[in-house]
Design a protein around this motif. Structure first.
Motif, PDB file in Angstrom:
ATOM      1  N   ILE A 235       0.688  -1.077  -0.075  1.00  0.00           N
ATOM      2  CA  ILE A 235       0.096  -0.102   0.135  1.00  0.00           C
ATOM      3  C   ILE A 235       1.170   0.784   0.127  1.00  0.00           C
ATOM      4  O   ILE A 235       1.633   1.666   0.741  1.00  0.00           O
ATOM      5  N   CYS A 236       0.340   2.206  -0.818  1.00  0.00           N
ATOM      6  CA  CYS A 236       1.554   3.309  -0.985  1.00  0.00           C
ATOM      7  C   CYS A 236       2.743   3.500  -1.253  1.00  0.00           C
ATOM      8  O   CYS A 236       3.525   3.726  -0.168  1.00  0.00           O
ATOM      9  N   GLU A 237       3.078   2.716  -2.052  1.00  0.00           N
ATOM     10  CA  GLU A 237       4.572   2.583  -2.149  1.00  0.00           C
ATOM     11  C   GLU A 237       5.134   3.946  -2.480  1.00  0.00           C
ATOM     12  O   GLU A 237       6.586   4.539  -2.269  1.00  0.00           O
ATOM     13  N   THR A 238       4.155   4.414  -3.914  1.00  0.00           N
ATOM     14  CA  THR A 238       4.808   5.221  -4.591  1.00  0.00           C
ATOM     15  C   THR A 238       3.851   6.751  -4.357  1.00  0.00           C
ATOM     16  O   THR A 238       2.902   6.951  -4.281  1.00  0.00           O
ATOM     17  N   ARG A 239       4.578   8.281  -4.801  1.00  0.00           N
ATOM     18  CA  ARG A 239       3.174   9.138  -5.073  1.00  0.00           C
ATOM     19  C   ARG A 239       2.376   8.527  -6.072  1.00  0.00           C
ATOM     20  O   ARG A 239       0.530   9.126  -6.074  1.00  0.00           O
TER      21      ARG A 239
ATOM     22  N   VAL B 118      10.488   8.237   1.660  1.00  0.00           N
ATOM     23  CA  VAL B 118      10.606   8.234   3.084  1.00  0.00           C
ATOM     24  C   VAL B 118       9.379   7.429   3.906  1.00  0.00           C
ATOM     25  O   VAL B 118       8.858   8.224   3.616  1.00  0.00           O
ATOM     26  N   MET B 119       9.615   6.377   4.708  1.00  0.00           N
ATOM     27  CA  MET B 119       7.995   5.847   5.102  1.00  0.00           C
ATOM     28  C   MET B 119       8.490   7.314   6.206  1.00  0.00           C
ATOM     29  O   MET B 119       9.299   7.161   6.826  1.00  0.00           O
TER      30      MET B 119
ATOM     31  N   ASP C  35      -2.153  17.135  -4.832  1.00  0.00           N
ATOM     32  CA  ASP C  35      -2.702  16.030  -3.328  1.00  0.00           C
ATOM     33  C   ASP C  35      -1.050  16.583  -2.795  1.00  0.00           C
ATOM     34  O   ASP C  35      -0.416  16.965  -3.791  1.00  0.00           O
ATOM     35  N   PRO C  36      -1.603  17.638  -1.586  1.00  0.00           N
ATOM     36  CA  PRO C  36      -0.376  18.378  -1.555  1.00  0.00           C
ATOM     37  C   PRO C  36       0.427  17.463  -0.354  1.00  0.00           C
ATOM     38  O   PRO C  36       2.220  17.822  -0.312  1.00  0.00           O
ATOM     39  N   MET C  37       0.313  15.848  -0.218  1.00  0.00           N
ATOM     40  CA  MET C  37       2.048  15.071  -0.002  1.00  0.00           C
ATOM     41  C   MET C  37       3.255  15.152  -0.598  1.00  0.00           C
ATOM     42  O   MET C  37       3.261  14.885  -2.024  1.00  0.00           O
ATOM     43  N   TRP C  38       4.475  15.337   0.366  1.00  0.00           N
ATOM     44  CA  TRP C  38       5.155  15.463  -0.391  1.00  0.00           C
ATOM     45  C   TRP C  38       6.307  14.573   0.224  1.00  0.00           C
ATOM     46  O   TRP C  38       6.748  14.265   1.587  1.00  0.00           O
ATOM     47  N   ARG C  39       6.692  13.388  -0.132  1.00  0.00           N
ATOM     48  CA  ARG C  39       7.872  12.178   0.852  1.00  0.00           C
ATOM     49  C   ARG C  39       8.958  12.194   0.018  1.00  0.00           C
ATOM     50  O   ARG C  39      10.366  11.387   0.384  1.00  0.00           O
TER      51      ARG C  39
ATOM     52  N   THR D 186      13.062  14.566  -0.916  1.00  0.00           N
ATOM     53  CA  THR D 186      13.655  15.196   0.085  1.00  0.00           C
ATOM     54  C   THR D 186      13.617  17.267  -0.845  1.00  0.00           C
ATOM     55  O   THR D 186      13.687  17.982   0.075  1.00  0.00           O
ATOM     56  N   ALA D 187      13.387  16.657  -1.545  1.00  0.00           N
ATOM     57  CA  ALA D 187      13.625  17.950  -2.542  1.00  0.00           C
ATOM     58  C   ALA D 187      12.332  18.458  -2.621  1.00  0.00           C
ATOM     59  O   ALA D 187      11.447  18.261  -2.291  1.00  0.00           O
ATOM     60  N   PRO D 188      11.962  20.057  -2.192  1.00  0.00           N
ATOM     61  CA  PRO D 188      10.844  19.996  -2.422  1.00  0.00           C
ATOM     62  C   PRO D 188      10.163  20.736  -3.620  1.00  0.00           C
ATOM     63  O   PRO D 188      10.702  20.678  -4.637  1.00  0.00           O
ATOM     64  N   LYS D 189       8.997  20.370  -3.305  1.00  0.00           N
ATOM     65  CA  LYS D 189       8.292  19.953  -4.504  1.00  0.00           C
ATOM     66  C   LYS D 189       8.157  21.559  -5.574  1.00  0.00           C
ATOM     67  O   LYS D 189       7.487  21.308  -6.642  1.00  0.00           O
ATOM     68  N   SER D 190       8.052  22.449  -4.955  1.00  0.00           N
ATOM     69  CA  SER D 190       8.114  23.361  -5.801  1.00  0.00           C
ATOM     70  C   SER D 190       9.574  23.881  -6.509  1.00  0.00           C
ATOM     71  O   SER D 190       9.068  24.199  -8.076  1.00  0.00           O
ATOM     72  N   GLU D 191      10.045  22.865  -6.542  1.00  0.00           N
ATOM     73  CA  GLU D 191      11.113  22.671  -7.754  1.00  0.00           C
ATOM     74  C   GLU D 191      11.049  21.467  -9.099  1.00  0.00           C
ATOM     75  O   GLU D 191      11.671  22.069  -9.813  1.00  0.00           O
TER      76      GLU D 191
END
Length: 507
Positions: free
Chosen positions: A244-248, A313-314, A494-498, A500-505
């Protein structure tokens, strides 16, 4: 393997990992048949006993690999820099290679077993997938390899019911019609169920094997099949294994397919319970954590694999704070390239020191060791058998040399776990005892002829790769479509981000 009934381990540093977390200096441990019958000091031997002097040695529970896929073993070192959905085109291709011979299944499983034995694994949970379809004969070949190697084994039969285009979001709109039509359908639920029950009847409980019921992932099977297989696990009191929920992309799958997260969907259809083990759990939110806590599932952290496959990252700290039982797995050889569980242990301990600034919340070395022993035993539904050294439990244990560089110069009972987590890689293991029998002795696997088996495997690989080339060529043609899907999921609102680089990039 030898058949001496009683073994007496003398003068060891015994790390029990029992409820009191006792470490016994100058301790003795008596094995009778396949059980630990006594732990203490000054135990006396009887005529015919095998007495093992453990002066300067550590005796500890065997390690448990709670999640792997042995069918990937032939792809060791093959792929790099691919996210899961594109990586699967080559490791689990929609236009399948094979079928491969049962002998090759046996040998590739043995390849993984050798690597695990050398890194201290005594129990495995193999989410086994036979291409193109599961068979009793193929499953038996894999199980027999574990039995012959001496490992304690939980083995599943993974098969799904949906078409590839109905497992991953946007593929129906991205794939041309002729591409969709070229991809074969999965087998029906009745056939899968029949094979699973056949395997259970043939193997469950024999040679200490436990069969696992697996359905791959919720989005890969229809609801009726998910529920049917879960009821089968309940009927035979077996573990139920799922991803379950391994990837974006899988996070987005929940939105697109169910209007909720996959974890919440899985609870709604009744397949989450203490017998359920969920692999990965990276893209989970606060409500998912509530679901996990409420249902009592087990979560497998495949730390190295998740890094290799660009998955993210979990949130292990949040999972543990929610009371979720977290254990460790290597995942498959194609997504990790090694079954060395000590690598997973160390990476886990290090990674979560930098995911947030509160250094008091990172798991301690002792807690990470528990993830690879006691916590993993619970996932295998073997808590009463393995995971700690206690009288009445199975004799699955390791003997390590405390004079190696991994344990010098300041090893004490107080910092022993730090040395195991941060310094050890398996090379200090002198003996591995599984089911009361010595499987590794003097750093050598005595249960099998490792050299001959690997030579035979190498001799079969040219023919395998020649057949696989046709599959690879077909998969190459699909990469551009999967890349389009991948970036569409990355750019989903969807705002979740796992990462390390900022989503904005990346937006």
């Amino acid at each position: 393997m030898e058949n001496i009934r009683r073994k007496l381990l003398k003068n060891a540093l015994v790390m029990t990992l029992n409820e009191k977390d006792e470490i016994l200096e100058n301790g003795d441990l008596l094995i009778e048949d396949d059980l630990i019958s006594e732990i203490g000091r000054g135990l006396n031997s009887q005529p015919g006993d095998q007495v093992i002097d453990c002066t300067g040695k550590l005796v500890m529970p065997g390690l448990v690999n709670a999640h792997l896929h042995s069918q990937e073993n032939l792809f060791k070192g093959y792929l790099d820099n691919l996210p899961l959905e594109i990586w699967m085109l080559y490791t689990y291709p929609p236009l399948a290679y094979g079928p491969i011979s049962h002998r090759l299944i046996y040998l590739r499983t043995m390849l993984g077993a050798i690597g695990m034995l050398k890194s201290g694994v005594t129990s495995v949970q193999d989410d086994f997938h036979e291409i193109p379809f599961a068979t009793l004969e193929g499953e038996s070949a894999a199980i027999q390899a574990y039995v012959d190697a001496g490992l304690r084994a939980n083995v599943s039969m993974t098969e799904t019911t949906k078409h590839l285009c109905d497992m991953i979001p946007y593929l129906r709109e991205i794939f041309p019609k002729e591409v969709q039509d070229s991809i074969p359908n999965s087998r029906g639920s009745d056939e899968i169920y029949h094979t699973q029950e056949e395997i259970i009847q043939a193997w469950n409980g024999k040679e200490d094997v436990k069969i696992v019921v697996s359905t791959g992932a919720p989005q890969r099977c229809d609801i009726a099949h998910l529920q049917r297989m879960f009821r089968l696990a309940e009927q035979y009191d077996l573990p139920y294994h799922i991803h379950i929920c391994e990837t974006r992309a899988q996070r987005v799958t929940g939105h697109e397919f169910y209007g909720s997260t996959i974890a919440q969907f899985a609870e709604s259809v009744g397949i989450l319970a203490p017998r359920t083990t969920i692999a990965h759990n990276i893209w989970v939110d606060e409500k998912d954590l509530e679901v996990y806590a409420r249902t009592g599932i087990n979560a497998v952290h495949n730390t190295v694999s998740n890094l290799k496959l660009c998955s993210g990252v979990m949130p292990i700290i949040k999972l543990r704070e929610a009371g979720v039982n977290v254990c460790l797995g290597t995942d498959g050889m194609s997504s990790n390239d090694s079954y060395n569980i000590f690598e997973v242990i160390k990476t886990t301990a290090l990674l979560h020191k930098v995911t947030q600034p509160d250094f008091t919340k990172a798991p301690t070395s002792g807690e990470v060791l528990q993830m690879a022993t006691k916590n993993a035993a619970r996932s295998l539904i073997r808590s009463d058998e393995i995971g700690s050294l206690e009288e009445g439990k199975k004799a699955d244990l390791l003997i390590l040399d405390l004079t190696t560089d991994a344990f010098g110069p300041l090893t004490t009972p107080e910092n022993l776990k730090n040395h195991l987590v941060y310094c050890e890689n398996g090379t200090s293991i002198e003996k591995s005892i599984i089911r009361g029998k010595i499987v590794i002795d003097g750093h050598k696997i005595v249960s099998i002829d490792e050299k001959a088996l690997l030579a035979e495997l190498r001799s079969l690989m040219p023919a395998f790769w020649e057949d696989y080339k046709k599959t690879k060529a077909a998969s190459d043609k699909l990469v551009s479509y999967l890349r389009e899907m991948y970036w569409k999921c990355i750019n989903h609102p969807d705002p979740m981000w796992r990462f390390t680089a900022p989503k904005s990039e990346y937006l």
